[in-house]
Scaffold this motif. Structure first.
Motif, PDB file in Angstrom:
ATOM      1  N   VAL A 164       4.562  -1.134  -3.542  1.00  0.00           N
ATOM      2  CA  VAL A 164       3.574  -2.077  -4.084  1.00  0.00           C
ATOM      3  C   VAL A 164       3.272  -1.745  -5.531  1.00  0.00           C
ATOM      4  O   VAL A 164       3.151  -2.626  -6.395  1.00  0.00           O
ATOM      5  CB  VAL A 164       2.289  -2.051  -3.224  1.00  0.00           C
ATOM      6  CG1 VAL A 164       1.252  -2.968  -3.794  1.00  0.00           C
ATOM      7  CG2 VAL A 164       2.604  -2.444  -1.812  1.00  0.00           C
ATOM      8  N   LYS A 165       3.189  -0.437  -5.846  1.00  0.00           N
ATOM      9  CA  LYS A 165       2.939  -0.013  -7.226  1.00  0.00           C
ATOM     10  C   LYS A 165       4.084  -0.433  -8.130  1.00  0.00           C
ATOM     11  O   LYS A 165       3.863  -0.912  -9.254  1.00  0.00           O
ATOM     12  CB  LYS A 165       2.764   1.509  -7.236  1.00  0.00           C
ATOM     13  CG  LYS A 165       2.272   2.083  -8.534  1.00  0.00           C
ATOM     14  CD  LYS A 165       0.891   1.590  -8.855  1.00  0.00           C
ATOM     15  CE  LYS A 165       0.322   2.308 -10.037  1.00  0.00           C
ATOM     16  NZ  LYS A 165      -0.124   3.657  -9.755  1.00  0.00           N
TER      17      LYS A 165
ATOM     18  N   ILE B 221       3.604  -3.998  -8.916  1.00  0.00           N
ATOM     19  CA  ILE B 221       2.542  -4.189  -9.913  1.00  0.00           C
ATOM     20  C   ILE B 221       3.098  -3.901 -11.305  1.00  0.00           C
ATOM     21  O   ILE B 221       2.821  -4.629 -12.272  1.00  0.00           O
ATOM     22  CB  ILE B 221       1.334  -3.297  -9.587  1.00  0.00           C
ATOM     23  CG1 ILE B 221       0.630  -3.800  -8.338  1.00  0.00           C
ATOM     24  CG2 ILE B 221       0.344  -3.272 -10.730  1.00  0.00           C
ATOM     25  CD1 ILE B 221      -0.478  -2.909  -7.862  1.00  0.00           C
TER      26      ILE B 221
ATOM     27  N   SER C  74       5.047  -6.771 -12.512  1.00  0.00           N
ATOM     28  CA  SER C  74       4.216  -7.904 -12.947  1.00  0.00           C
ATOM     29  C   SER C  74       3.606  -7.637 -14.323  1.00  0.00           C
ATOM     30  O   SER C  74       3.481  -8.556 -15.140  1.00  0.00           O
ATOM     31  CB  SER C  74       3.171  -8.202 -11.876  1.00  0.00           C
ATOM     32  OG  SER C  74       1.885  -8.058 -12.342  1.00  0.00           O
TER      33      SER C  74
ATOM     34  N   ALA D  78      -4.199  -3.093  -9.084  1.00  0.00           N
ATOM     35  CA  ALA D  78      -4.018  -4.547  -8.998  1.00  0.00           C
ATOM     36  C   ALA D  78      -5.056  -5.274  -9.835  1.00  0.00           C
ATOM     37  O   ALA D  78      -4.729  -6.233 -10.554  1.00  0.00           O
ATOM     38  CB  ALA D  78      -4.120  -4.997  -7.537  1.00  0.00           C
TER      39      ALA D  78
ATOM     40  N   SER E 175      -4.130  -5.066 -13.428  1.00  0.00           N
ATOM     41  CA  SER E 175      -3.024  -5.954 -13.810  1.00  0.00           C
ATOM     42  C   SER E 175      -3.512  -7.399 -13.929  1.00  0.00           C
ATOM     43  O   SER E 175      -3.046  -8.136 -14.804  1.00  0.00           O
ATOM     44  CB  SER E 175      -1.880  -5.828 -12.816  1.00  0.00           C
ATOM     45  OG  SER E 175      -2.117  -6.630 -11.702  1.00  0.00           O
TER      46      SER E 175
ATOM     47  N   LEU F  91      -2.694 -12.132  -8.529  1.00  0.00           N
ATOM     48  CA  LEU F  91      -3.613 -11.079  -8.087  1.00  0.00           C
ATOM     49  C   LEU F  91      -3.903 -11.224  -6.598  1.00  0.00           C
ATOM     50  O   LEU F  91      -3.920 -10.234  -5.854  1.00  0.00           O
ATOM     51  CB  LEU F  91      -4.894 -11.160  -8.905  1.00  0.00           C
ATOM     52  CG  LEU F  91      -5.978 -10.147  -8.571  1.00  0.00           C
ATOM     53  CD1 LEU F  91      -5.448  -8.763  -8.771  1.00  0.00           C
ATOM     54  CD2 LEU F  91      -7.174 -10.361  -9.454  1.00  0.00           C
TER      55      LEU F  91
ATOM     56  N   ILE G 249      -0.946  -9.974  -4.570  1.00  0.00           N
ATOM     57  CA  ILE G 249      -0.885  -8.508  -4.548  1.00  0.00           C
ATOM     58  C   ILE G 249      -1.961  -7.952  -3.621  1.00  0.00           C
ATOM     59  O   ILE G 249      -1.723  -7.019  -2.847  1.00  0.00           O
ATOM     60  CB  ILE G 249      -1.030  -7.946  -5.975  1.00  0.00           C
ATOM     61  CG1 ILE G 249       0.139  -8.376  -6.848  1.00  0.00           C
ATOM     62  CG2 ILE G 249      -1.066  -6.436  -5.946  1.00  0.00           C
ATOM     63  CD1 ILE G 249      -0.010  -7.953  -8.280  1.00  0.00           C
ATOM     64  N   LEU G 250      -3.167  -8.557  -3.671  1.00  0.00           N
ATOM     65  CA  LEU G 250      -4.262  -8.040  -2.832  1.00  0.00           C
ATOM     66  C   LEU G 250      -3.973  -8.260  -1.354  1.00  0.00           C
ATOM     67  O   LEU G 250      -4.248  -7.374  -0.533  1.00  0.00           O
ATOM     68  CB  LEU G 250      -5.584  -8.708  -3.223  1.00  0.00           C
ATOM     69  CG  LEU G 250      -6.167  -8.277  -4.559  1.00  0.00           C
ATOM     70  CD1 LEU G 250      -7.490  -8.954  -4.798  1.00  0.00           C
ATOM     71  CD2 LEU G 250      -6.352  -6.784  -4.596  1.00  0.00           C
TER      72      LEU G 250
ATOM     73  N   ILE H 140      -1.593  -5.586  -0.383  1.00  0.00           N
ATOM     74  CA  ILE H 140      -2.221  -4.266  -0.294  1.00  0.00           C
ATOM     75  C   ILE H 140      -3.031  -4.156   0.995  1.00  0.00           C
ATOM     76  O   ILE H 140      -3.034  -3.121   1.648  1.00  0.00           O
ATOM     77  CB  ILE H 140      -3.109  -4.026  -1.534  1.00  0.00           C
ATOM     78  CG1 ILE H 140      -2.245  -3.784  -2.754  1.00  0.00           C
ATOM     79  CG2 ILE H 140      -3.997  -2.822  -1.326  1.00  0.00           C
ATOM     80  CD1 ILE H 140      -3.030  -3.695  -4.011  1.00  0.00           C
TER      81      ILE H 140
ATOM     82  N   GLU I 253      -4.034   1.049   0.920  1.00  0.00           N
ATOM     83  CA  GLU I 253      -4.427   0.936  -0.479  1.00  0.00           C
ATOM     84  C   GLU I 253      -4.336   2.219  -1.273  1.00  0.00           C
ATOM     85  O   GLU I 253      -4.622   2.221  -2.457  1.00  0.00           O
ATOM     86  CB  GLU I 253      -5.856   0.386  -0.567  1.00  0.00           C
ATOM     87  CG  GLU I 253      -6.898   1.267   0.053  1.00  0.00           C
ATOM     88  CD  GLU I 253      -8.244   0.585   0.070  1.00  0.00           C
ATOM     89  OE1 GLU I 253      -9.184   1.149  -0.465  1.00  0.00           O
ATOM     90  OE2 GLU I 253      -8.326  -0.541   0.615  1.00  0.00           O
TER      91      GLU I 253
END
Lengths: 118, 83, 228
Positions: free
Chosen positions: A25-26, A29, A32, B32, B35, B67, B70-71, B74, B79
């Motif tokens: 996931v990182k 990110i 992105s 997140a 970003s 966003l 991504i959330l 996560i 997390e």
């Protein structure tokens, strides 16, 4: 010049995350963040000093900035969110399959065969 | 240097600092959020660079939809980033 | 482990320095327009009849590329739906009343802003892609707060109608003017709402397609896939 440096810094930090981090996931990110940097770089290449937005106005006769990179970036942003969603769906599937999203553990499970059914 | 130029430089510096924090933090949620904030600052810079179309797209997509995606991911994968 | 991080930072700093220097020498910031950009700036208003040049390039000059781009969007959406299939029976949990009533007030306003953006896409900043994102975020808020099941069949139907309409308008251009996506409708006056021929119609179709696709992506990311 400052815009080039800022945009390239975003790309570089995104590349750094992709190179050094193990969490999937990182990594996404980071991709992105690099995506935002690429968009900013393309738009600043098309900037003209003293130009206006490429939209005609009645009675306004000033030079315009380059509209071609703007059309390019407009589609690139939409494609970017769609591919990000696809990659995130794959990451969620990896979590369901292996129980973790840490890259080195996933690779170990794939090699050693001590995962659930890998 | 005018006031607008000064503000633009401040925004750019803030953006790069946010990117470094997002890269180094262990908490994926804050990464997140940072970003998403970077996307918002980039859309402000688009307005300065005379690209209102792209600014609208980046503000709506980068700061909201991307966003959110991504959330949601996560929420399903945990997390905290392990070392 | 530390060495790897230091090497990565050195790489990043070198990358930024070298590429920024070479870009500044090749295409300095704020340089003059290229030949292609000059052509677009001089001739777009005459040739397409709309004042927003970005819309003109996206829909008219590069319309075929845009068709390919919405195809990529369709494929990504199909991938998300395939990986995370929709799960029918799940518990609906009540949201907080403040969120509930706030969304009920804000939702129609966001929808209205989206419709305004797409209808004026050829006159003011905005258009199908931006409006699609705005409308999709409105539906996302709706799903988050009310936790109801939206009827995804309706979104799939809208998406396929819009995509087919885009392709059909392009094919109609072949018969009317001899080129794919030829602008066969009258152009009207510059700055009028009803002007530009097929450009507003195509952009509205793109807006419908993008909004329904992004809504489906978000809803499947939120609820799709079987949890263990």
């Amino acid at each position: 010049m400052m815009f080039y440096i800022a945009a390239l810094s975003l790309i570089g930090i995104g590349l750094y995350v992709v190179l050094t981090k193990k969490n999937l996931v990182k990594v996404l990110i980071g991709i992105s963040i690099a995506d935002s940097g690429v968009n900013l770089l393309l738009i600043s290449v098309g900037y003209l000093k003293g130009g206006t937005a490429p939209i005609l106005e009645k009675g306004l006769n000033k030079p315009m900035v380059d509209p071609v990179p703007q059309a390019l970036v407009l589609t690139a942003i939409v494609i970017g969110v769609a591919t990000l969603a696809l990659a995130m769906a794959v990451v969620i599937d990896v979590k369901r399959h292996f129980g973790t999203v840490e890259l080195d553990k996933v690779i170990k499970m794939m090699r050693g065969g001590d995962g659930s059914d890998a | 240097m005018t006031v607008v130029n000064f503000l633009i430089y401040v925004l750019m510096g803030l953006m790069v600092v946010m990117a470094i924090i997002a890269a180094e933090t262990k908490n994926l949620l804050s990464a997140a959020i940072f970003s998403g904030f970077i996307s918002l600052v980039v859309s402000m810079l688009f307005v300065y660079l005379q690209a209102p179309d792209v600014a609208m797209a980046e503000a709506a997509i980068g700061a909201a939809l991307s966003l959110a995606i991504i959330l949601f991911a996560i929420k399903r994968t945990g997390e905290v980033e392990e070392k | 482990m530390r060495l790897k991080h230091i090497l990565a930072w050195v790489f990043v700093i070198l990358f930024v320095g070298v590429v920024a220097y070479s870009l500044q020498t090749e295409v300095p910031f704020g340089h003059d327009l290229t030949k292609l950009a000059k052509y677009y700036v001089d001739n777009t208003a005459k040739e397409t009849g709309i004042p927003n040049f970005v819309t003109a390039i996206v829909v008219s000059y590069r319309g075929f590329d845009t068709l390919g781009e919405v195809t990529v969007l369709l494929l990504a959406t199909l991938g998300v739906i395939g990986i995370l299939p929709w799960e029918k029976h799940e518990k609906v949990k009540k949201a907080h009343p403040v969120l509930l009533w706030g969304i009920r007030i804000v939702f129609p306003i966001i929808l209205l802003v989206g419709v305004y953006i797409v209808i004026h896409g050829h006159l003011t900043p905005g258009g199908g892609f931006q409006a699609g994102a705005v409308i999709a975020s409105a539906f996302m808020l709706y799903m988050v707060s009310l936790s109801t099941h939206l009827d995804l069949e309706a979104f799939a139907f809208t998406e396929s109608i819009a995509g087919t309409g885009f392709a059909l308008i392009g094919v109609a251009g072949i018969f009317a003017g001899g080129a794919f996506l030829y602008n066969f409708l009258p152009k009207g006056n510059l700055f009028d709402l009803f002007s530009g021929g097929i450009i507003p119609i195509v952009y509205i179709l793109i807006g419908l397609k993008v909004s329904s696709e992004l809504t489906e992506v978000v809803s499947h990311m939120m609820k799709g896939g079987a949890e263990q």
